[in-house]
Enzyme design. Structure first.
Site, PDB file in Angstrom:
ATOM      1  N   LYS A 125       0.861  -1.194   0.000  1.00  0.00           N
ATOM      2  CA  LYS A 125       0.000   0.000   0.000  1.00  0.00           C
ATOM      3  C   LYS A 125       0.887   1.231   0.000  1.00  0.00           C
ATOM      4  O   LYS A 125       2.030   1.170   0.464  1.00  0.00           O
ATOM      5  CB  LYS A 125      -0.861   0.019   1.269  1.00  0.00           C
ATOM      6  N   ASP A 165      -6.965   4.380  -4.570  1.00  0.00           N
ATOM      7  CA  ASP A 165      -7.636   4.257  -3.268  1.00  0.00           C
ATOM      8  C   ASP A 165      -8.244   5.648  -3.036  1.00  0.00           C
ATOM      9  O   ASP A 165      -8.470   6.376  -4.018  1.00  0.00           O
ATOM     10  CB  ASP A 165      -6.628   3.855  -2.169  1.00  0.00           C
TER      11      ASP A 165
HETATM   12  P1  NDP Z   1     -12.887   8.012  -3.070  1.00  0.00           P
HETATM   13  O1  NDP Z   1     -11.792   8.987  -2.892  1.00  0.00           O
HETATM   14  O2  NDP Z   1     -13.434   7.786  -4.425  1.00  0.00           O
HETATM   15  O3  NDP Z   1     -14.090   8.347  -2.123  1.00  0.00           O
HETATM   16  C1  NDP Z   1     -13.936   8.441  -0.739  1.00  0.00           C
HETATM   17  C2  NDP Z   1     -15.261   8.841  -0.127  1.00  0.00           C
HETATM   18  O4  NDP Z   1     -15.165   8.744   1.283  1.00  0.00           O
HETATM   19  C3  NDP Z   1     -15.632  10.281  -0.433  1.00  0.00           C
HETATM   20  O5  NDP Z   1     -17.018  10.424  -0.421  1.00  0.00           O
HETATM   21  C4  NDP Z   1     -14.998  11.015   0.736  1.00  0.00           C
HETATM   22  O6  NDP Z   1     -15.565  12.268   1.027  1.00  0.00           O
HETATM   23  C5  NDP Z   1     -15.265  10.044   1.865  1.00  0.00           C
HETATM   24  N1  NDP Z   1     -14.259  10.200   2.918  1.00  0.00           N
HETATM   25  C6  NDP Z   1     -12.926  10.080   2.799  1.00  0.00           C
HETATM   26  N2  NDP Z   1     -12.327  10.337   3.964  1.00  0.00           N
HETATM   27  C7  NDP Z   1     -13.295  10.640   4.818  1.00  0.00           C
HETATM   28  C8  NDP Z   1     -13.310  11.001   6.173  1.00  0.00           C
HETATM   29  N3  NDP Z   1     -12.186  11.101   6.887  1.00  0.00           N
HETATM   30  N4  NDP Z   1     -14.519  11.233   6.752  1.00  0.00           N
HETATM   31  C9  NDP Z   1     -15.652  11.138   6.047  1.00  0.00           C
HETATM   32  N5  NDP Z   1     -15.698  10.794   4.736  1.00  0.00           N
HETATM   33  C10 NDP Z   1     -14.537  10.555   4.146  1.00  0.00           C
HETATM   34  O7  NDP Z   1     -12.297   6.653  -2.463  1.00  0.00           O
HETATM   35  P2  NDP Z   1     -12.816   5.160  -2.689  1.00  0.00           P
HETATM   36  O8  NDP Z   1     -14.275   5.137  -2.882  1.00  0.00           O
HETATM   37  O9  NDP Z   1     -11.935   4.541  -3.688  1.00  0.00           O
HETATM   38  O10 NDP Z   1     -12.444   4.502  -1.285  1.00  0.00           O
HETATM   39  C11 NDP Z   1     -13.367   4.439  -0.209  1.00  0.00           C
HETATM   40  C12 NDP Z   1     -12.936   3.341   0.761  1.00  0.00           C
HETATM   41  O11 NDP Z   1     -12.917   2.090   0.083  1.00  0.00           O
HETATM   42  C13 NDP Z   1     -11.547   3.495   1.361  1.00  0.00           C
HETATM   43  O12 NDP Z   1     -11.556   2.986   2.669  1.00  0.00           O
HETATM   44  C14 NDP Z   1     -10.690   2.611   0.476  1.00  0.00           C
HETATM   45  O13 NDP Z   1      -9.528   2.173   1.158  1.00  0.00           O
HETATM   46  C15 NDP Z   1     -11.649   1.464   0.230  1.00  0.00           C
HETATM   47  N6  NDP Z   1     -11.387   0.635  -0.932  1.00  0.00           N
HETATM   48  C16 NDP Z   1     -11.260   1.175  -2.187  1.00  0.00           C
HETATM   49  C17 NDP Z   1     -11.058   0.366  -3.269  1.00  0.00           C
HETATM   50  C18 NDP Z   1     -10.986   0.894  -4.656  1.00  0.00           C
HETATM   51  O14 NDP Z   1     -10.864   0.078  -5.577  1.00  0.00           O
HETATM   52  N7  NDP Z   1     -11.066   2.172  -4.880  1.00  0.00           N
HETATM   53  C19 NDP Z   1     -10.897  -1.096  -3.113  1.00  0.00           C
HETATM   54  C20 NDP Z   1     -11.120  -1.568  -1.773  1.00  0.00           C
HETATM   55  C21 NDP Z   1     -11.337  -0.717  -0.744  1.00  0.00           C
HETATM   56  P3  NDP Z   1     -14.815  13.625   0.541  1.00  0.00           P
HETATM   57  O15 NDP Z   1     -14.961  13.625  -0.942  1.00  0.00           O
HETATM   58  O16 NDP Z   1     -15.504  14.703   1.243  1.00  0.00           O
HETATM   59  O17 NDP Z   1     -13.376  13.466   0.972  1.00  0.00           O
HETATM   60  O1  2IT Z   2      -7.995  -1.406  -0.745  1.00  0.00           O
HETATM   61  C1  2IT Z   2      -7.908  -1.923  -1.873  1.00  0.00           C
HETATM   62  O2  2IT Z   2      -8.041  -3.133  -2.041  1.00  0.00           O
HETATM   63  C2  2IT Z   2      -7.686  -1.033  -3.017  1.00  0.00           C
HETATM   64  N1  2IT Z   2      -7.609   0.171  -2.845  1.00  0.00           N
HETATM   65  C3  2IT Z   2      -7.526  -1.602  -4.386  1.00  0.00           C
HETATM   66  C4  2IT Z   2      -6.122  -2.095  -4.595  1.00  0.00           C
HETATM   67  C5  2IT Z   2      -5.777  -2.535  -5.991  1.00  0.00           C
HETATM   68  O3  2IT Z   2      -4.588  -2.830  -6.176  1.00  0.00           O
HETATM   69  O4  2IT Z   2      -6.629  -2.629  -6.861  1.00  0.00           O
END
Ligand code: NDP
Ligand code: 2IT
Length: 444
Positions: A125, A165
């Site tokens: 990561k 992420d």
């Molecule tokens: P994005 O940046 O696309 O979206 C994040 C969302 O969460 C936004 O709505 C953001 O709001 C909100 N957010 C972030 N930080 C905070 C906080 N401290 N308090 C409240 N809201 C918050 O990220 P992703 O959708 O990609 O990721 C979301 C989660 O999913 C994370 O935990 C990530 O690790 C996990 N994840 C992502 C994967 C992926 O493929 N993208 C895969 C597996 C897990 P704002 O815009 O206001 O910051």
């Molecule tokens: O938390 C996660 O699994 C991710 N942000 C996706 C990682 C990836 O390599 O696709």
């Protein structure tokens, strides 16, 4: 003191001031006792001590210039945690809260998540405390180019393959890839989540959210139930939240609330996702605007209140520790039956305890959100095979992977005498394969 307790105690002593890393390690290690009890050779080989120590931690300076000519310096990280079963794989997070503790907790989780996918990917990561919010495209590009100017020497299609992420989506991956290609003169699958015009995979954008709903659907199906007619609350309104909403709605659920880091919207008629996509994906705006556009919807400042909205299924899809014990108690009191984690570690240890004690079906992040990285591994396969699969093919593989993960964690929980405890099931099922590979490799 048991082996697990000793390792955990020492981890806390050796890594002070890393609360998120301690939390993830506690959640994982305390469930592995039944496995290490069965394998006394693991302790002799200091297997757990090696498992919780990253193979390599890279920290670097990222200088960049803003549109006014001011120079900024951010911190860059890549934690190459474990390569026993494949090249390091895991996302990059750009958010002001990023620090070593957060990257290490994410990296540790990623090892077991990646193992659960059944695909050959190790755990890593990275990220930065850079905040893309409010920055121009040129500023984001300048930052990404500077970040990659250091990172390129540590990664490679067979070494370490980052992805997105929080704060890292298609735009950022494009700039990062462009700079890697320019420095290395190689057009290879060194990053996933790439655009479709330069080696990306169909379904990667949707994969984490869709996968989350597929595994939850399987858990529902096992209990003679489905998403149809269910009320769902989803936190976040980013990549994972949006596509979880899309798939849940397509299966007949009513999603009534979503949030960003400022506050939440409640729409009793069911969220109009086209409006959310326009605000978030097209204009990079705030969720507050939803309530201005859709009549009957309300906006409330602050995030926590979202968990007071009654629902059958809660899908936390924003960030770590967004559900504490108090919020979990309210969810349970209001009748929640399923909680599936789209975000990484969104529930505190105490919240998990509340869910499990109340008989809520709780699907932990490393199983529930594995669809994103699984589809990244499918992107890697397409890159190295110089192939391109259709949406239907990738989606079918994703669904298959999520259904398999559900049955594997269900079986592992049962086999070890913890039926229905998917935290145990996921940690054990993920760990067994990594442990076997590490033992095969000798003391390395
Ligand atoms: P994005 O940046 O696309 O979206 C994040 C969302 O969460 C936004 O709505 C953001 O709001 C909100 N957010 C972030 N930080 C905070 C906080 N401290 N308090 C409240 N809201 C918050 O990220 P992703 O959708 O990609 O990721 C979301 C989660 O999913 C994370 O935990 C990530 O690790 C996990 N994840 C992502 C994967 C992926 O493929 N993208 C895969 C597996 C897990 P704002 O815009 O206001 O910051
Ligand atoms: O938390 C996660 O699994 C991710 N942000 C996706 C990682 C990836 O390599 O696709």
């Amino acid at each position: 003191m048991s082996y697990v307790e000793k390792v955990l105690k020492n981890l806390k002593k050796q890594n002070p001031g890393e609360p998120e890393f301690h939390q993830a390690a506690t959640e994982i290690l305390t469930t592995l006792a039944p496995v290490v009890d069965k394998h006394p050779e693991y302790e002799k080989a200091a297997l757990l001590e090696r498992f919780v120590e990253p193979e390599r931690v890279i920290m670097f300076r990222v200088p960049w210039t803003d549109d006014k000519g001011k120079v900024h310096v951010n911190k860059g990280y890549r934690v190459q945690f474990n390569s026993a079963i494949g090249p390091y794989k895991g996302g990059l997070r750009f958010h002001p809260s990023v620090n070593l503790s957060i990257i290490k907790f994410l990296g540790l989780e990623q090892i077991l998540k990646n193992s659960l996918t059944g695909l050959p990917i190790g755990g890593g990561k990275g990220g930065s405390d850079f905040d893309p919010k409010g920055k121009s495209d040129r500023e984001v590009m300048a930052f990404c180019q500077s970040f990659m100017t250091e990172l390129y020497r540590h990664i490679g299609a067979d070494t370490d393959v980052p992805a997105g992420d929080i704060g890292v989506g298609g735009r950022e991956i494009g700039y990062l890839f462009g700079q890697y290609k320019r420095i290395r003169d190689e057009h290879v699958g060194v990053l996933t989540g790439r655009g479709l015009s330069y080696g990306g995979s169909l379904v990667r954008t949707e994969a984490t959210g869709y996968g989350l709903v597929y595994i939850t659907e399987e858990a529902l199906k096992q209990r003679g139930d489905s998403f149809k007619g269910k009320t769902v609350v989803i936190s976040g309104s980013g990549n994972v939240a949006i596509y979880a909403c899309e798939k849940a709605q397509s299966l007949g659920a009513k999603v009534v609330a979503m949030y960003d880091s400022n506050g939440y919207v409640y729409d009793p008629a069911g969220i109009n996702l086209a409006v959310v996509k326009d605000i978030k994906e097209v204009r990079r705006g705030r969720i507050k605007e939803y309530a201005e556009k859709v009549s009957g919807a309300t906006y409330t400042e602050g995030c926590k209140g979202i968990w007071t909205i009654p629902c059958d299924i809660a899908l936390p899809c924003a960030t770590q520790n967004e559900i504490d014990a108090a919020s979990a108690e309210i969810l349970v009191k209001n009748g929640v039956k399923y909680v599936a984690e789209g975000a990484n570690m969104p529930s505190t240890l105490q919240a998990i305890e509340v869910f499990q004690k109340s008989g809520v079906v709780f699907l932990p992040a490393k199983a529930a959100n594995a669809g994103g990285v699984a589809t990244s591994a499918l992107e890697m396969a397409q890159s190295s095979g110089r192939m391109f699969w259709s949406f239907k093919e990738v989606d079918a593989k994703l669904k298959d992977i999520m259904v398999n993960i559900y049955h594997n964690i269900d079986k592992a929980a049962k086999d070890y005498g913890y039926e229905g405890n998917y935290v145990m099931g996921a940690n054990i099922a993920g760990f067994v394969k990594v442990a076997e590979a590490m033992m095969a490799h000798g003391i390395v």
